[in-house]
Design a protein around this motif. Structure first.
Motif, PDB file in Angstrom:
ATOM      1  N   ASP A  60      27.438  18.142  19.509  1.00 42.63           N
ATOM      2  CA  ASP A  60      28.458  17.623  19.382  1.00 42.63           C
ATOM      3  C   ASP A  60      28.174  15.662  20.878  1.00 42.63           C
ATOM      4  OD1 ASP A  60      29.707  18.578  17.648  1.00 42.63           O
ATOM      5  OD2 ASP A  60      30.828  20.138  19.286  1.00 42.63           O
ATOM      6  N   TYR A  61      27.748  15.864  21.337  1.00 42.65           N
ATOM      7  CA  TYR A  61      27.225  15.216  22.694  1.00 42.65           C
ATOM      8  C   TYR A  61      26.524  13.957  22.151  1.00 42.65           C
ATOM      9  CZ  TYR A  61      26.105  12.329  26.733  1.00 42.65           C
ATOM     10  OH  TYR A  61      25.771  11.719  27.512  1.00 42.65           O
ATOM     11  N   ASP A  62      25.036  14.212  21.039  1.00 44.69           N
ATOM     12  CA  ASP A  62      24.307  13.428  20.848  1.00 44.69           C
ATOM     13  C   ASP A  62      25.358  12.212  19.701  1.00 44.69           C
ATOM     14  OD1 ASP A  62      22.383  13.963  22.595  1.00 44.69           O
ATOM     15  OD2 ASP A  62      21.579  14.966  20.315  1.00 44.69           O
ATOM     16  N   ALA A  63      26.486  12.880  19.131  1.00 42.36           N
ATOM     17  CA  ALA A  63      27.141  11.935  18.125  1.00 42.36           C
ATOM     18  C   ALA A  63      28.208  11.321  18.187  1.00 42.36           C
ATOM     19  CB  ALA A  63      27.911  13.217  16.748  1.00 42.36           C
ATOM     20  N   LEU A  64      28.243  11.481  19.588  1.00 39.90           N
ATOM     21  CA  LEU A  64      29.497  10.528  19.896  1.00 39.90           C
ATOM     22  C   LEU A  64      29.385   9.783  21.867  1.00 39.90           C
ATOM     23  CD1 LEU A  64      33.187  12.793  18.788  1.00 39.90           C
ATOM     24  CD2 LEU A  64      31.748  10.712  18.274  1.00 39.90           C
ATOM     25  N   LYS A  65      28.112  10.418  22.573  1.00 39.09           N
ATOM     26  CA  LYS A  65      27.917   9.366  23.469  1.00 39.09           C
ATOM     27  C   LYS A  65      27.608   8.276  23.635  1.00 39.09           C
ATOM     28  CE  LYS A  65      22.599   9.713  22.864  1.00 39.09           C
ATOM     29  NZ  LYS A  65      21.426  10.908  23.221  1.00 39.09           N
ATOM     30  N   GLU A  66      27.322   7.278  22.619  1.00 33.42           N
ATOM     31  CA  GLU A  66      27.937   5.673  22.972  1.00 33.42           C
ATOM     32  C   GLU A  66      28.737   5.332  22.569  1.00 33.42           C
ATOM     33  OE1 GLU A  66      24.902   4.158  24.127  1.00 33.42           O
ATOM     34  OE2 GLU A  66      23.967   5.844  24.112  1.00 33.42           O
ATOM     35  N   ASN A  67      29.747   5.917  21.491  1.00 33.35           N
ATOM     36  CA  ASN A  67      30.562   5.447  21.462  1.00 33.35           C
ATOM     37  C   ASN A  67      31.787   6.319  20.914  1.00 33.35           C
ATOM     38  OD1 ASN A  67      32.044   3.579  20.736  1.00 33.35           O
ATOM     39  ND2 ASN A  67      31.285   2.924  17.785  1.00 33.35           N
ATOM     40  N   GLY A  68      32.571   7.094  21.679  1.00 32.16           N
ATOM     41  CA  GLY A  68      33.889   8.047  20.955  1.00 32.16           C
ATOM     42  C   GLY A  68      33.595   9.287  22.621  1.00 32.16           C
ATOM     43  N   TRP A  69      34.958   9.829  22.155  1.00 32.91           N
ATOM     44  CA  TRP A  69      35.425  11.376  23.132  1.00 32.91           C
ATOM     45  C   TRP A  69      35.164  12.397  22.321  1.00 32.91           C
ATOM     46  CZ3 TRP A  69      34.532  10.907  27.806  1.00 32.91           C
ATOM     47  CH2 TRP A  69      35.397  11.270  28.958  1.00 32.91           C
ATOM     48  N   TRP A  70      35.152  13.386  23.545  1.00 34.63           N
ATOM     49  CA  TRP A  70      35.477  14.943  22.946  1.00 34.63           C
ATOM     50  C   TRP A  70      36.842  15.588  23.393  1.00 34.63           C
ATOM     51  CZ3 TRP A  70      31.116  12.206  25.060  1.00 34.63           C
ATOM     52  CH2 TRP A  70      30.617  12.187  24.950  1.00 34.63           C
ATOM     53  N   ALA A  71      37.399  16.432  22.681  1.00 31.16           N
ATOM     54  CA  ALA A  71      38.298  17.097  22.628  1.00 31.16           C
ATOM     55  C   ALA A  71      37.623  18.679  23.016  1.00 31.16           C
ATOM     56  CB  ALA A  71      38.925  17.502  21.914  1.00 31.16           C
ATOM     57  N   ARG A  72      37.750  19.456  24.247  1.00 28.82           N
ATOM     58  CA  ARG A  72      36.774  20.317  24.002  1.00 28.82           C
ATOM     59  C   ARG A  72      37.908  21.480  24.511  1.00 28.82           C
ATOM     60  NH1 ARG A  72      31.502  19.617  23.237  1.00 28.82           N
ATOM     61  NH2 ARG A  72      30.915  17.386  24.600  1.00 28.82           N
ATOM     62  N   PHE A  73      37.223  22.907  23.985  1.00 28.44           N
ATOM     63  CA  PHE A  73      38.563  23.930  24.215  1.00 28.44           C
ATOM     64  C   PHE A  73      37.707  24.747  23.726  1.00 28.44           C
ATOM     65  CE2 PHE A  73      38.663  22.409  19.924  1.00 28.44           C
ATOM     66  CZ  PHE A  73      38.660  23.236  18.972  1.00 28.44           C
ATOM     67  N   PHE A  74      38.098  26.201  24.147  1.00 30.51           N
ATOM     68  CA  PHE A  74      37.264  27.953  22.900  1.00 30.51           C
ATOM     69  C   PHE A  74      38.342  28.280  22.832  1.00 30.51           C
ATOM     70  CE2 PHE A  74      33.862  28.059  27.047  1.00 30.51           C
ATOM     71  CZ  PHE A  74      33.054  26.980  25.637  1.00 30.51           C
ATOM     72  N   SER A  75      39.916  27.602  23.103  1.00 30.95           N
ATOM     73  CA  SER A  75      41.365  28.209  22.511  1.00 30.95           C
ATOM     74  C   SER A  75      42.019  28.065  21.755  1.00 30.95           C
ATOM     75  CB  SER A  75      41.815  29.556  23.773  1.00 30.95           C
ATOM     76  OG  SER A  75      40.995  30.330  24.547  1.00 30.95           O
ATOM     77  N   ASN A  76      42.668  28.482  21.485  1.00 29.58           N
ATOM     78  CA  ASN A  76      44.395  27.394  20.728  1.00 29.58           C
ATOM     79  C   ASN A  76      44.666  28.353  19.909  1.00 29.58           C
ATOM     80  OD1 ASN A  76      43.618  27.358  18.120  1.00 29.58           O
ATOM     81  ND2 ASN A  76      42.799  24.843  18.720  1.00 29.58           N
ATOM     82  N   HIS A  77      46.191  28.281  19.414  1.00 27.90           N
ATOM     83  CA  HIS A  77      46.560  29.297  18.950  1.00 27.90           C
ATOM     84  C   HIS A  77      46.299  29.454  17.402  1.00 27.90           C
ATOM     85  CE1 HIS A  77      47.435  24.679  16.736  1.00 27.90           C
ATOM     86  NE2 HIS A  77      47.874  25.704  15.888  1.00 27.90           N
ATOM     87  N   ASP A  78      45.088  29.491  16.894  1.00 32.76           N
ATOM     88  CA  ASP A  78      44.719  29.478  15.655  1.00 32.76           C
ATOM     89  C   ASP A  78      43.518  30.485  16.447  1.00 32.76           C
ATOM     90  OD1 ASP A  78      46.339  28.487  13.488  1.00 32.76           O
ATOM     91  OD2 ASP A  78      45.509  26.385  13.675  1.00 32.76           O
ATOM     92  N   LYS A  79      43.138  30.612  17.707  1.00 29.72           N
ATOM     93  CA  LYS A  79      41.742  31.027  17.826  1.00 29.72           C
ATOM     94  C   LYS A  79      41.999  32.628  18.139  1.00 29.72           C
ATOM     95  CE  LYS A  79      38.288  28.647  19.519  1.00 29.72           C
ATOM     96  NZ  LYS A  79      37.721  28.998  18.731  1.00 29.72           N
TER      97      LYS A  79
END
Length: 549
Positions: free
Chosen positions: A307-326
């Motif tokens: 994930d880091y390699d795919a976006l480190k030059e030109n993007g951003w990440w949503a970081r989560f381990f939990s949500n209403h579907d998990k």
């Protein structure tokens, strides 16, 4: 490369599932006045963005993810005046308001659909996806996510409409420019009311192949086949998202996060690469059964790197381990029994040590756990009920079918918030809409808010650290080799500041390699703070430690 909307990088988002957060009127259902009454909890935690799962008018076939009025508030949740008051109070506290928007489909009780189904030539006739019968049956063999056919017949039109999800959630026809304009103007209306951003649900399915070919995927026990490979992430979907961005997101400088189905980091990046002008970040949706059966610390570590390699030059990440579907994160990734507290802290420390915007799901900050209801009738989640019935159709016993449903149920994350040890965990004075986890007498916010070594206090410290540390909010990521699949090392650096963290993803002790042990590192946080903190170089079960070096 810095994004234009750099403020997005400073957000710590708290997701509220309104039905389960706080009931204010004793009807057993959480509501907007209830959320307003608990803002002190969020302010104490330190978050600066509130993501509301859908509060729009809805008949609740899928707990609000079936919208029947995009510019109205669900009666059970309160009034538009209540929403206005919540938005104003959040803004007073420096908390951004993020709305959860569902535009892949609507409710079958939405006025658009009620008109669309009356004839083939009314003004809304093309707002949904209609097809003639094929050989007297459905147009193809596609399955709904919730079981059975993805097609439902309407006698008034003599046609079937398509629904990827429940039959009460007909898919909107994004190929219709008039429909798109309705959606964009609605989003603009909410922004003008004060919304700071949108989390957009199930967004990777907007464009469908117009010939609707049969799926070659293996049929389910009921005979229908999933169509994900045929409809997921089509070029037309990306074009519609870019239209959305040009029309609403960019002109109004709102934060956006798309929930997308993606098989790998490269596909996810297509939604959030800055040059593509789609979303600021994306939440990948993985079916609970897939994640439960495939996750491992080794895979998680590799996914973080990819994930880091795919976006480190030109993007951003949503970081989560939990949500209403998990499933609850401490029950899925940690140890919710012997090492409940330290593993909950370890997961928090790992997540908040990563680059990207951290998302906290309600109850995660106090270590809420999965809930196994004893009967399928106790479940509300249609996905859990479908899983149960599919296993029965496949010949499994009711006990086996129930265990499978318990494991994947989204109700694990939707049991009411555990505020205190009083009746119904302080959530309601009435009968709660969904059963409350019996462990609420031990696991609740009241028990933790004044305990300096609680999970809640750990989250407070992490959020404060992120706000004060550019290395966490802006830094590069390096993942040093530890020689162990279950020992994570993360190095974050920015403008001369370096933080180094270690996370033991195991119920066994783990030794930090001598070459990685910081010689003059200051210990900032430890998941074993109740036991006196880091003693190294051996990490105890589920121990995390963050150094400034």
């Amino acid at each position: 490369m810095e994004q234009k909307k750099d403020w997005v990088k400073d957000l710590i988002v708290y997701q509220v599932y309104p039905r389960s957060f706080q009931d204010s009127n004793g009807d057993g259902i959480g509501d907007i006045p209830g959320i307003l009454s608990r803002l002190d909890h969020l302010s104490a935690l330190g978050i600066n963005a509130l993501w509301l799962s859908p509060v729009f008018r809805s008949p609740n076939d899928d707990n609000g993810y079936d919208i029947s009025g995009y510019r109205e508030i669900m009666d059970e949740f309160g009034t538009m005046e209540d929403w206005d008051a919540l938005c104003a109070e959040c803004h007073k506290r420096g908390i951004k308001v993020i709305m959860d928007l569902v535009v892949n489909h609507s409710s079958d009780e939405h006025p658009w659909f009620l008109e669309s189904k009356t004839s083939r030539d009314n003004p809304k006739s093309d707002y949904y996806i209609w097809r003639d019968p094929k050989n007297g049956k459905e147009p193809n063999n596609w399955a709904s996510v919730f079981g059975g056919s993805a097609w439902e017949f309407v006698p008034e039109r003599g046609q079937y409409y398509y629904h990827l999800f429940s039959k009460k959630q007909p898919d909107l026809n994004w190929a219709n420019p008039a429909l798109r304009e309705e959606i964009f103007s609605m989003m603009e209306w909410w922004v003008k009311k004060g919304v700071d951003g949108f989390r957009v649900d199930a967004i990777s399915y907007l464009d469908k192949p117009q010939d609707f070919p049969d799926s070659a995927e293996p049929p389910q026990p009921d005979g229908y086949s999933f169509s994900s490979s045929l409809i997921n992430g089509r070029p037309g979907t990306h074009a519609y998202i870019r239209d959305m961005n040009r029309r609403v997101f960019s002109p109004y400088n709102v934060m956006t996060v798309g929930e997308v189905a993606s098989k790998d980091a490269e596909e996810l990046a297509r939604y959030v690469n800055t040059d593509r002008e789609e979303f600021d970040m994306a939440i990948p949706f993985v079916a609970p059964i897939v994640e439960i059966n495939t996750w491992s610390p080794k895979k998680m570590k590799q996914d973080i790197q990819n994930d880091y390699d795919a976006l480190k030059e030109n993007g951003w990440w949503a970081r989560f381990f939990s949500n209403h579907d998990k499933p609850r994160q401490v029950s899925l990734y940690g140890n919710d029994k012997e090492y409940w507290e330290v593993s909950a802290k370890m997961l928090a420390m790992l997540l908040h040590s990563l680059p990207g915007t951290p998302f906290v799901y309600q109850g995660e900050e106090i270590g809420m756990t999965n809930m196994r209801f004893p009967y399928i009738e106790d479940y509300n989640d249609p996905d859990a009920k479908n899983t149960y019935h599919q296993h029965i159709l496949a010949g499994d016993t009711p006990d086996v079918a129930l265990k499978e449903a318990q494991m994947i149920s989204r109700d694990n994350a939707r049991t009411p918030m555990q505020w205190n040890a009083t009746e119904n965990a302080g959530f309601t004075t009435g009968k709660p809409w969904l059963g409350i986890n019996p462990n609420y007498t031990k696991i609740n916010a009241e028990n933790q808010k004044n305990d300096p070594h609680s999970i809640f206090s750990c989250y407070k410290a992490l959020i404060a650290l992120r706000k004060s540390s550019p290395a966490l909010s802006r830094g590069d990521l390096e993942i040093p080799e530890t020689g162990s699949d279950t020992l994570f090392a993360l190095k974050r650096s920015y403008n001369g500041e370096t933080l180094l963290s270690f996370h033991n993803f195991s119920a066994e002790p783990s030794k930090i390699p001598a070459a990685l042990v910081p010689q003059n590192g200051e210990v900032l946080l430890s998941s074993y703070d109740r036991e006196g903190g880091y003693t190294g170089p051996n990490l105890r079960p589920y121990e995390s430690v963050i150094f400034r070096v």
